[in-house]
Design a protein around this motif. Structure first.
Motif, PDB file in Angstrom:
ATOM      1  N   LEU A  96       0.830  -1.212   0.000  1.00 46.73           N
ATOM      2  CA  LEU A  96       0.000   0.000   0.000  1.00 46.73           C
ATOM      3  C   LEU A  96       0.864   1.262   0.000  1.00 46.73           C
ATOM      4  CD1 LEU A  96      -2.976  -0.227   2.521  1.00 46.73           C
ATOM      5  CD2 LEU A  96      -3.037   0.301   0.089  1.00 46.73           C
TER       6      LEU A  96
ATOM      7  N   ILE B 257       2.403   1.638  -3.527  1.00 48.93           N
ATOM      8  CA  ILE B 257       1.542   1.961  -4.662  1.00 48.93           C
ATOM      9  C   ILE B 257       0.723   3.215  -4.418  1.00 48.93           C
ATOM     10  CG2 ILE B 257      -0.629   0.754  -4.165  1.00 48.93           C
ATOM     11  CD1 ILE B 257      -0.461  -0.400  -6.974  1.00 48.93           C
ATOM     12  N   LEU B 258       0.544   3.601  -3.146  1.00 46.29           N
ATOM     13  CA  LEU B 258      -0.372   4.703  -2.854  1.00 46.29           C
ATOM     14  C   LEU B 258       0.304   5.888  -2.153  1.00 46.29           C
ATOM     15  CD1 LEU B 258      -3.293   5.582  -3.109  1.00 46.29           C
ATOM     16  CD2 LEU B 258      -3.777   4.477  -0.933  1.00 46.29           C
ATOM     17  N   PHE B 259       0.937   5.654  -1.007  1.00 43.64           N
ATOM     18  CA  PHE B 259       1.361   6.797  -0.210  1.00 43.64           C
ATOM     19  C   PHE B 259       2.562   7.532  -0.808  1.00 43.64           C
ATOM     20  CE2 PHE B 259      -1.246   4.493   2.877  1.00 43.64           C
ATOM     21  CZ  PHE B 259      -2.108   5.514   3.197  1.00 43.64           C
TER      22      PHE B 259
ATOM     23  N   PRO C 114       3.357   7.669  -4.153  1.00 43.13           N
ATOM     24  CA  PRO C 114       2.834   8.466  -5.264  1.00 43.13           C
ATOM     25  C   PRO C 114       1.989   9.661  -4.814  1.00 43.13           C
ATOM     26  CG  PRO C 114       2.577   6.152  -5.757  1.00 43.13           C
ATOM     27  CD  PRO C 114       3.054   6.228  -4.334  1.00 43.13           C
ATOM     28  N   VAL C 115       1.286   9.537  -3.686  1.00 41.33           N
ATOM     29  CA  VAL C 115       0.509  10.678  -3.186  1.00 41.33           C
ATOM     30  C   VAL C 115       1.442  11.858  -2.903  1.00 41.33           C
ATOM     31  CG1 VAL C 115      -0.737  11.567  -1.174  1.00 41.33           C
ATOM     32  CG2 VAL C 115      -1.508   9.472  -2.278  1.00 41.33           C
TER      33      VAL C 115
END
Lengths: 186, 177
Positions: free
Chosen positions: A89, A92-94, A96-97
């Motif tokens: 997670l 792939i998410l934090f 790129p955020v």
């Protein structure tokens, strides 16, 4: 928590490689993460076959939440338990955020520059192609029976061409598909 | 209570309450997010919402990052993280327990049946999302050609997608898209 013992756990999947793989998917996933997810997980790392990948995506589509975020949670859990989910997670998410927030701070000043807009228009057109190509690749990898091809075509026409509400399409297509596959297993 | 905490809390429960409704991803819920942040809360204008959506599409990473940007617009960095965790947390928990349950089934008939049934549905949906994006992006013959080239390159070669995107961006600058 130990990874589940269903199927083999490829030796190359450690917490570190899991994080790096999902980080790569997240940071390179311009215009849609799915083509990159298939590229990294199926082609580069060979952690999944095309069939397994398509099945995982299918599960992700049915569950609530962003599909690739669900994919990260599920594969992380399968291979490295709770910590695997959290690492995937984060990758792939934090991360790129944080990248997108940096981008957002100066986006307003470049968004209307004609060269930027033309480059974006070209890349967006190709990005749509990447997703279509990924679907073709999955079909080629699975070599599904005719009944599955017809189902995929029907779902595509209903959701893509006719713009039918996804929930209704799933409510019709899934029970029908399960009933047919159940009979084939008998 | 200071207002910024109240604001973060408001973002948190608003987005968390939508999380489990996002079947088919965040994009399926965009109208609902729009209703909440523009119409109900008045946190931004409709045009600002559209700009953030466009930025999330352009940026690397999942398109679901539009929720991070919405949170950022409302309450800065902490807003971005609260929004992301609220929108993705509940659905991620469901996914976690779903895969545990599915793996618990081992290789029973039900599991095989579910997977066989889900794969073609997934492929149909992937194709549909590519088609929808192509319809939005392809406003000229040149852009359509770029989409077809991109699809062919992925389907038939092992070239790294980054080169396909870079070439298409150059083609766009050259006036093709």
């Amino acid at each position: 928590m130990a990874p589940h013992e269903t199927g083999k756990l490829p030796h190359s999947i450690t917490r570190a490689t899991l994080f790096v793989a999902f980080l790569k998917i997240g940071l390179l996933g311009f215009g849609g993460v799915l083509p990159w997810a298939r590229r990294v997980l199926v082609e580069e790392r060979a952690w999944l076959t095309d069939r397994e990948f398509a099945e995982m995506i299918g599960i992700c589509q049915v569950l609530p939440g962003p599909n690739v975020v669900n994919l990260a949670v599920m594969l992380g859990a399968r291979w490295q338990g709770v910590s695997g989910s959290l690492l995937a997670l984060t990758g792939i998410l934090f991360v790129p955020v944080m990248a997108v927030l940096i981008l957002a701070t100066f986006y307003a000043s470049v968004a209307h520059v004609p060269v930027v807009r033309s480059a974006i228009a070209g890349a967006s057109a190709a990005a749509a192609g990447l997703i279509i190509g990924t679907a073709i690749r999955l079909i080629a990898g699975l070599r599904p029976p005719l009944r599955s091809l017809l189902l995929a075509a029907a779902v595509f026409i209903a959701v893509g061409v006719l713009q039918a509400p996804l929930l209704w399409v799933l409510a019709v297509a899934l029970p029908a598909a399960i009933a047919v596959e159940w009979r084939m297993q008998r | 209570m200071n207002t910024s905490f109240d604001l973060l809390f408001e973002i948190g429960w608003r987005f968390a309450s939508l999380s489990l409704l996002a079947i088919g991803g965040i994009n399926a819920l965009l109208p609902e997010f729009h209703r909440v942040v523009v119409d109900i809360e008045g946190w931004m204008t409709s045009a600002e919402f559209a700009d953030l959506f466009a930025l999330a599409q352009l940026a690397p990473g999942p398109n679901a990052m539009v929720v991070s940007l919405l949170g950022w617009k409302v309450a800065g960095i902490s807003g971005a993280f609260v929004a992301t965790i609220a929108a993705c947390g509940p659905s991620s928990l469901v996914s976690y327990f779903a895969i545990r349950a599915l793996e618990g089934m081992r290789n029973g008939t039900l599991r095989v049946v579910l997977q066989r049934a889900l794969a073609p549905v997934a492929i149909g949906l992937v194709l549909a999302s590519g088609y929808t994006l192509a319809k939005a992006a392809d406003r000229s013959t040149g852009a359509l050609a770029l989409t077809l080239c991109g699809a062919a390159a992925i389907a038939a070669t092992r070239v790294n997608p980054i080169w396909i995107l870079a070439a298409a961006a150059l083609a766009g600058v050259a006036g093709i898209a």
